[in-house]
Each structure stands twice: as C-alpha cells, then as structure tokens.
Design an enzyme around this catalytic site. Structure first.
Site, PDB file in Angstrom:
ATOM      1  N   ASP A  21       7.982 -11.975  -2.228  1.00  0.00           N
ATOM      2  CA  ASP A  21       7.210 -12.289  -3.430  1.00  0.00           C
ATOM      3  C   ASP A  21       7.630 -13.658  -3.953  1.00  0.00           C
ATOM      4  OD1 ASP A  21       7.437 -11.129  -6.881  1.00  0.00           O
ATOM      5  OD2 ASP A  21       5.935 -12.412  -5.888  1.00  0.00           O
ATOM      6  N   ASN A  23       6.071 -15.311  -6.628  1.00  0.00           N
ATOM      7  CA  ASN A  23       5.732 -15.638  -8.029  1.00  0.00           C
ATOM      8  C   ASN A  23       6.185 -14.563  -9.016  1.00  0.00           C
ATOM      9  OD1 ASN A  23       4.012 -13.612  -7.355  1.00  0.00           O
ATOM     10  ND2 ASN A  23       2.152 -14.597  -8.111  1.00  0.00           N
ATOM     11  N   ASP A  25       5.705 -11.390  -9.418  1.00  0.00           N
ATOM     12  CA  ASP A  25       4.895 -10.261  -9.916  1.00  0.00           C
ATOM     13  C   ASP A  25       5.256  -8.963  -9.182  1.00  0.00           C
ATOM     14  OD1 ASP A  25       1.758 -10.882  -8.049  1.00  0.00           O
ATOM     15  OD2 ASP A  25       3.835 -10.594  -7.396  1.00  0.00           O
ATOM     16  N   ASP A  29       3.484 -12.017  -1.119  1.00  0.00           N
ATOM     17  CA  ASP A  29       2.292 -12.870  -1.086  1.00  0.00           C
ATOM     18  C   ASP A  29       2.394 -13.905   0.039  1.00  0.00           C
ATOM     19  OD1 ASP A  29       3.838 -13.773  -4.081  1.00  0.00           O
ATOM     20  OD2 ASP A  29       4.053 -14.912  -2.216  1.00  0.00           O
ATOM     21  N   ASP A  98      -5.294  -8.929  11.056  1.00  0.00           N
ATOM     22  CA  ASP A  98      -5.599  -7.504  11.170  1.00  0.00           C
ATOM     23  C   ASP A  98      -7.101  -7.330  10.905  1.00  0.00           C
ATOM     24  OD1 ASP A  98      -3.398  -4.796  10.400  1.00  0.00           O
ATOM     25  OD2 ASP A  98      -5.465  -4.652  11.126  1.00  0.00           O
ATOM     26  N   ASP A 200      -7.922  -2.504  13.803  1.00  0.00           N
ATOM     27  CA  ASP A 200      -7.632  -1.243  13.130  1.00  0.00           C
ATOM     28  C   ASP A 200      -8.568  -0.128  13.620  1.00  0.00           C
ATOM     29  OD1 ASP A 200      -6.089  -0.104  10.843  1.00  0.00           O
ATOM     30  OD2 ASP A 200      -8.104   0.327  10.093  1.00  0.00           O
ATOM     31  N   GLU A 255      -5.848  -0.897  17.975  1.00  0.00           N
ATOM     32  CA  GLU A 255      -5.152   0.305  17.532  1.00  0.00           C
ATOM     33  C   GLU A 255      -6.039   1.473  17.928  1.00  0.00           C
ATOM     34  OE1 GLU A 255      -5.327   1.748  13.639  1.00  0.00           O
ATOM     35  OE2 GLU A 255      -3.303   2.520  13.636  1.00  0.00           O
ATOM     36  N   HIS A 327       3.821  -0.229   9.991  1.00  0.00           N
ATOM     37  CA  HIS A 327       3.684   0.088   8.559  1.00  0.00           C
ATOM     38  C   HIS A 327       3.204   1.512   8.326  1.00  0.00           C
ATOM     39  CE1 HIS A 327      -0.223  -0.813  10.054  1.00  0.00           C
ATOM     40  NE2 HIS A 327      -0.768  -0.361   8.942  1.00  0.00           N
ATOM     41  N   ASP A 328       2.879   2.217   9.428  1.00  0.00           N
ATOM     42  CA  ASP A 328       2.414   3.613   9.303  1.00  0.00           C
ATOM     43  C   ASP A 328       3.477   4.608   9.751  1.00  0.00           C
ATOM     44  OD1 ASP A 328      -0.881   2.798  10.626  1.00  0.00           O
ATOM     45  OD2 ASP A 328      -0.163   2.841   8.547  1.00  0.00           O
TER      46      ASP A 328
HETATM   47  O1  TEU Z   1      -4.091   3.593  10.853  1.00  0.00           O
HETATM   48  C1  TEU Z   1      -4.852   4.527  11.579  1.00  0.00           C
HETATM   49  C2  TEU Z   1      -4.278   5.876  11.438  1.00  0.00           C
HETATM   50  O2  TEU Z   1      -4.699   6.814  12.047  1.00  0.00           O
HETATM   51  C3  TEU Z   1      -3.182   6.052  10.459  1.00  0.00           C
HETATM   52  O3  TEU Z   1      -3.622   6.985   9.556  1.00  0.00           O
HETATM   53  C4  TEU Z   1      -1.941   6.453  11.209  1.00  0.00           C
HETATM   54  O4  TEU Z   1      -2.247   6.910  12.475  1.00  0.00           O
HETATM   55  C5  TEU Z   1      -1.288   7.586  10.508  1.00  0.00           C
HETATM   56  O5  TEU Z   1      -1.139   7.187   9.189  1.00  0.00           O
HETATM   57  C6  TEU Z   1       0.065   7.855  11.162  1.00  0.00           C
HETATM   58  O6  TEU Z   1       0.781   8.696  10.306  1.00  0.00           O
HETATM   59  C7  TEU Z   1      -4.807   2.402  10.508  1.00  0.00           C
HETATM   60  C8  TEU Z   1      -3.867   1.543   9.679  1.00  0.00           C
HETATM   61  O7  TEU Z   1      -2.737   1.189  10.472  1.00  0.00           O
HETATM   62  C9  TEU Z   1      -3.455   2.362   8.473  1.00  0.00           C
HETATM   63  O8  TEU Z   1      -2.476   1.670   7.696  1.00  0.00           O
HETATM   64  C10 TEU Z   1      -4.691   2.612   7.632  1.00  0.00           C
HETATM   65  O9  TEU Z   1      -4.348   3.466   6.562  1.00  0.00           O
HETATM   66  C11 TEU Z   1      -5.803   3.287   8.473  1.00  0.00           C
HETATM   67  O10 TEU Z   1      -5.971   2.723   9.756  1.00  0.00           O
HETATM   68  C12 TEU Z   1      -7.135   3.127   7.763  1.00  0.00           C
HETATM   69  O11 TEU Z   1      -7.488   1.760   7.787  1.00  0.00           O
HETATM   70 CA    CA Z   2       3.676 -12.157  -5.627  1.00  0.00          CA
END
Ligand code: TEU
Ligand code: CA
Length: 555
Positions: A21, A23, A25, A29, A98, A200, A255, A327-328
């Site tokens: 971050d 700035n 908040d 960013d 993405d 995605d 993906e 991130h998932d």
């Molecule tokens: O993820 C696709 C998806 O199926 C996810 O829900 C993931 O497999 C699951 O959370 C695993 O626990 C993509 C993106 O990576 C995810 O961040 C988004 O939430 C999703 O699509 C919808 O765009």
């Molecule tokens: Ca910020």
C-alpha cells in the site's frame, strides 16, 4: 520440443490488494507494486501474474469487473498501470494480466443494459432463463459461493446465471458479439504492451444449451457436466487464438478447474492453437470433508501419483504449470509442509525444491518465497473473502455442522490465508501499510518478513533465489524428462530428470522423521546441485533429516 521464453520463466503471482500500500489507505495498489519491483528483480523472477486491477465493486476482490479498460479506484489510475508496465519492462520483468471473462460484475454497463429489458440489444450478453412454474429457479444448480446459481430479476421476471456470486453474472459466450467485444478488449491490452493473460475459469465459458438439474451433493445440484469443458470451449479458444493471441509474443495460462491430462493436451497442446499452458487442480482438490473444506492433508502417495501423471502424460505434448498455492489456496508451507517453528523454514525449502525441479513453469505466490504461513483465525468476523463468509453461514450458520467441527476445516482451507498482507519488515503492519490494513497482518510478521530474509543468506528467500538462478543455468530443469522413484514411499518424494546424458536425482523428505534412503549407485558421490541442509551425499545408504531435500547432478 521448441524452446520459448515462457517455458523457461519463473512466474510470480501478485494479489495487488495485499502486496504493498503506497498511500496509507490500508489497501495495496499499483504504485506500491512499482515501488517493490527491485525486490522482485533481486529474487530473479521473470514474469508477474497480476491478479485483476480493473474497475470493480470488489464483491470478489476484483474478480467481478465493471470496466475491463479502466483501473480500480483503490488501486490507482491507468497512468499508474502504464508506469508499472514501463518500469517492469525496464527491469526485464514481463507482466501477465488476469483475464476474467467467464463473467462480469453486475455493475458492468453490459449487464445494466441486459437486465433493463428483454429486448435490449445487450440482453443476450448474459444467460437468462424463465423460472419454473412454481417460480423457483430454472434448475437446482448451486453457486461456488453458496446459494442457488440463479438470481431472480423482478424487472423482467426472469433468472440470470451466476456460477460465482450473484454480483458475477455469467457472460453468454455463444453470442458472437460477446466474443467480439472480449477479443477487442484483449487486443487493446496487448497493444499496450502487456505480456500475456492468465484466464480465469476459462474452462467454464461454454455451457450446454439444455440446462437440466444436476446431481445433488449437499444443498444444490452440480453444474459441472453442463458448464465445465462445454461443447464450444475449444472452438472459442481457437477463435481467440486466431483473432488475438497468435498476433503477439505473449504467454497464456488457462485456469481450467476440472481439467484432466487428456483435456490439457487440447487446451495447451503444442499445436492445438489454444493456450500455452493450464493450471490443473488435481493435487489441491479432492480432500474435502464438507465440500472443499477440510483440515486434513492427503497421503503423500496420492500427491506423488497425481503430480507424476501430469509430468509424464504431458511431456512433449503440452506444457505444465507448477504451483503449490495461489490467492485461492491455503499457504503452501501450512498445507503441504510443516509450519511449526522448528520445521517451517526447512519444509518450505523442501517444497520449493520438489516443485522447482519438476518439468514445467513454476509459479511463486506472493510471500511463498518467505515461507509465509496460514493465518491463526479465531473468529468468522476476521474473514473478508465472500467464499469463506458464505460457506461459514451455509455450513455452520444453518446448524448443518457444529462450529467446533467445521472451524478447523474452514480456517485450514480459507482463501483468506493467502490474502493477508505481504510481510515486508518488522515495523507496524509489517511495512505493508501506514494505515489500517483491509485484512489483518499475520502476527508472525516479526519473524517472517522480506527485510530479515533478504539479509539472511540461509533464509527461505535466498533458497528460492538460488532455485530461480539454477533454472537459468540448467536447461535440464526446464526440458529434462521426469521419472518417479520410490512410488510407494509415504515419506519420500524422489524422482529423476534426464536430458541427453545429463541426469538429476531429486529427493525430498515430506515428514518430520529421520528417513533412510539408498541412493541409486549412479548418483553416489555426484555433485550436489542444491540442498536445504548442506549435508554430504557421498554414501549409498544415508538417513535424511526431517524435511531434508537435495538434488544430485550427473553430467
Ligand atoms: O477461481 C475459480 C474457482 O473455482 C475458485 O472458486 C477456486 O477453485 C476455489 O475457490 C478453490 O477453493 C477463480 C479465481 O481464481 C477466484 O479468485 C475467483 O473467486 C473465481 O474464479 C471467480 O472469478
Ligand atoms: Ca493504497
């Protein structure tokens, strides 16, 4: 096999909301990323996969896009993006965007027009169906984020499909106007000079015409057979390739939830004119007790079998992407390693060895190179992710599963584990922000942070840096053939790589126990390319320490 830059690259995923971050908040960013490019250059990565930065109401943290050609307010401006791209290119780092085009936000202009009336020209940009006679949804499909996959719209007395949140209506890819608009937008980004796309849930863009009830597991029916790997998915990707991708020297990774090795040869085949590679999920799924939610690790033999199948069945036919987390997913060292203090670093290095010595392009998720761990959640109020918030309500709030049973499962697998702020140093909020972060910083940031680790040659960070450098110096790591050893071992993950007369032996102890191994005679006394405990490997029968990993090289 033809050599390309993306086969030889190490890709670093940035989740912008949690990276840096600039700035105050409390939200990461674009300027924050630009300020940290030298850190990434020092690590040695080649490509940044940037999770979505487009305009979005953030119902799903940017995976719900309201304008594909403008930047999310909280992340900055298009000028900030242009500066990031230019500075990254100056440092020899590519940027892959993405691409989220299975669905838009319900605040996208296309959807606002589509829902305004049945005969609006944008009506067929989305998937609208009449409810059943009793006014219930068109079928029993469930959304990934809980509830029905259909949302009723009073204005036109119809339902629209959303495989994810109700604020993420699915686009109708059978409409050539949708494809034309998406391809134009992609071209617009390629003309700006970006270096590719992560796509995605791209395996879901083609749905069957018939939309019958699905098999019920839990509260709702499964949409899989009708919405994943649908009838036209390959035709649409080939059209995308012909109209956009083939015109640029870019990298693409799909993906593809639910993909098999057979399907991957089509999605990412050397000559199928679709994508360069795909993310498969067989090694990070199938462990669930309550849907995806579980607190258990699967047996090592299952992990080895799955990853080995992908290594051998794609070899020479399609390209592998390699990852432990994103991130998932929960943090790698907490899920596949051992995040107890005495084993966190050595097991993080072991996991890095195991993955980076495999065939394919390795992905590093922000903080993985530090050995960052899952977060110690105590209360559902701490969740920020729509998936975790809704799942807790659906499984626990409804009384279906008692809190004490479900809590270890949701806290182990929650996507928020990966979304706590990047830990830069031991100052307040780990140096991520001078304000209050949108999600809490992991309290272990005082011990686990970039400042401490870049200064410590024995850190997880420097181990990743060395692995990345080795990939540049050793083509066998990229192009060598893979063969699994000790298939039935529940302790050791061992394999070889072969390229002409050169061979590597990779051995990883996935347990906290001393474990015996007999090194194949041809490798005894061979030079050690890398190891996480700097032992000697010049005898045939040795004992490995907990989480010990090493690589011997025979030239
Ligand atoms: O993820 C696709 C998806 O199926 C996810 O829900 C993931 O497999 C699951 O959370 C695993 O626990 C993509 C993106 O990576 C995810 O961040 C988004 O939430 C999703 O699509 C919808 O765009
Ligand atoms: Ca910020």
């Amino acid at each position: 096999m033809n050599r390309t830059w993306w086969k030889e690259a190490v890709i670093y995923q940035i989740y912008p909301r949690s990276f840096m971050d600039s700035n105050g908040d409390g939200i990461g960013d674009l300027k924050g990323i630009t300020d940290r490019l030298d850190y990434l250059k020092y690590l040695g990565i080649d490509v940044i996969w940037l999770s979505p930065v487009y305009k979005s109401p953030n119902d799903d943290n940017g995976y719900d896009i309201s304008d594909y050609q403008d930047i999310m307010e909280e992340f900055g401006t298009m000028a900030d993006f242009d500066e990031l791209l230019a500075k990254a290119h100056e440092k020899g780092i590519k940027i892959v965007m993405d691409l989220v085009v299975n669905h838009t936000s319900d605040e996208h202009q296309w959807f606002i027009k589509s829902k305004s009336s049945k005969n609006n020209e944008y009506r067929d940009y989305y998937i609208w169906r009449e409810g059943k006679a009793d006014k219930t949804p068109p079928n029993n499909w469930g959304s990934c984020f809980g509830g029905s996959a259909w949302e009723y719209d009073e204005t036109t007395d119809m339902y629209y499909l959303h495989l994810f949140s109700r604020k993420q209506p699915d686009l109708n890819w059978d409409n050539p106007e949708v494809r034309r608009n998406v391809f134009n937008m992609m071209t617009w980004w390629c003309e700006k000079g970006i270096d590719g796309f992560r796509m995605d849930v791209i395996s879901m863009i083609s749905k069957t015409a018939e939309m019958p009830d699905g098999e019920v597991n839990g509260l709702y029916g499964d949409y899989g057979p009708y919405c994943v790997h649908g009838p036209n998915v390959h035709r649409y990707l080939q059209e995308m390739n012909e109209k956009v991708l083939s015109k640029y020297d870019i990298m693409t990774v799909g993906e593809t939830a639910g993909v098999t090795t057979e399907l991957a040869k089509q999605y990412a085949g050397e000559n199928t004119n679709e994508l360069n590679m795909v993310f498969q999920f067989e090694h990070v799924e199938g462990d669930g007790k309550y849907g995806k939610w579980t607190d258990e690790q699967l047996p090592l033999t299952r992990l080895k079998k799955t990853l080995s199948r992908w290594q051998t069945e794609l070899y020479g036919k399609a390209w592998n992407s390699l990852f432990w987390n994103n991130h998932d997913q929960p943090r790698a060292v907490s899920r596949f390693g051992d995040d107890r203090p005495q084993y966190r670093e050595v097991s993080a290095k072991m996991l890095a060895t195991c993955l980076h010595m495999m065939q394919g392009s390795p992905y590093i998720y922000q903080g993985e190179e530090l050995g960052m761990t899952n977060y110690p959640f105590h209360d559902p109020e701490e969740f920020r992710d729509i998936e975790s918030i809704n799942a807790y309500k659906e499984w626990c709030g409804s009384g279906r599963v008692p809190h004490e049973t479900f809590w270890p499962c949701i806290t182990f697998k929650s996507r928020d584990n990966a979304r706590t702020p990047m830990q830069w140093d031991d100052s307040a909020q780990a140096g991520f922000t001078t304000g209050i972060p949108w999600i809490a910083v992991n309290p272990n940031y005082r011990e686990i942070n970039a400042k401490a680790e870049t200064a410590d040659p024995a850190s997880v960070f420097h181990y990743y840096k060395k692995l990345i450098a080795l990939r540049k110096q050793n083509p066998i790591m990229v192009y060598g053939n893979y063969e699994l050893l000790l298939e039935d071992s529940e302790e050791l993950f061992a394999y070889t790589r072969t390229l002409e007369q050169e061979k590597l032996l990779v051995v990883c102890n996935f347990t906290d126990k001393k474990t015996a191994i007999t090194i194949p005679a041809e490798f005894v006394g061979m030079p050690c390319l890398i190891s996480n405990l700097d032992n000697r490997y010049d005898k045939q029968d040795i004992f490995l320490e907990p989480y010990e990993a090493f690589v011997l090289q025979k030239k």
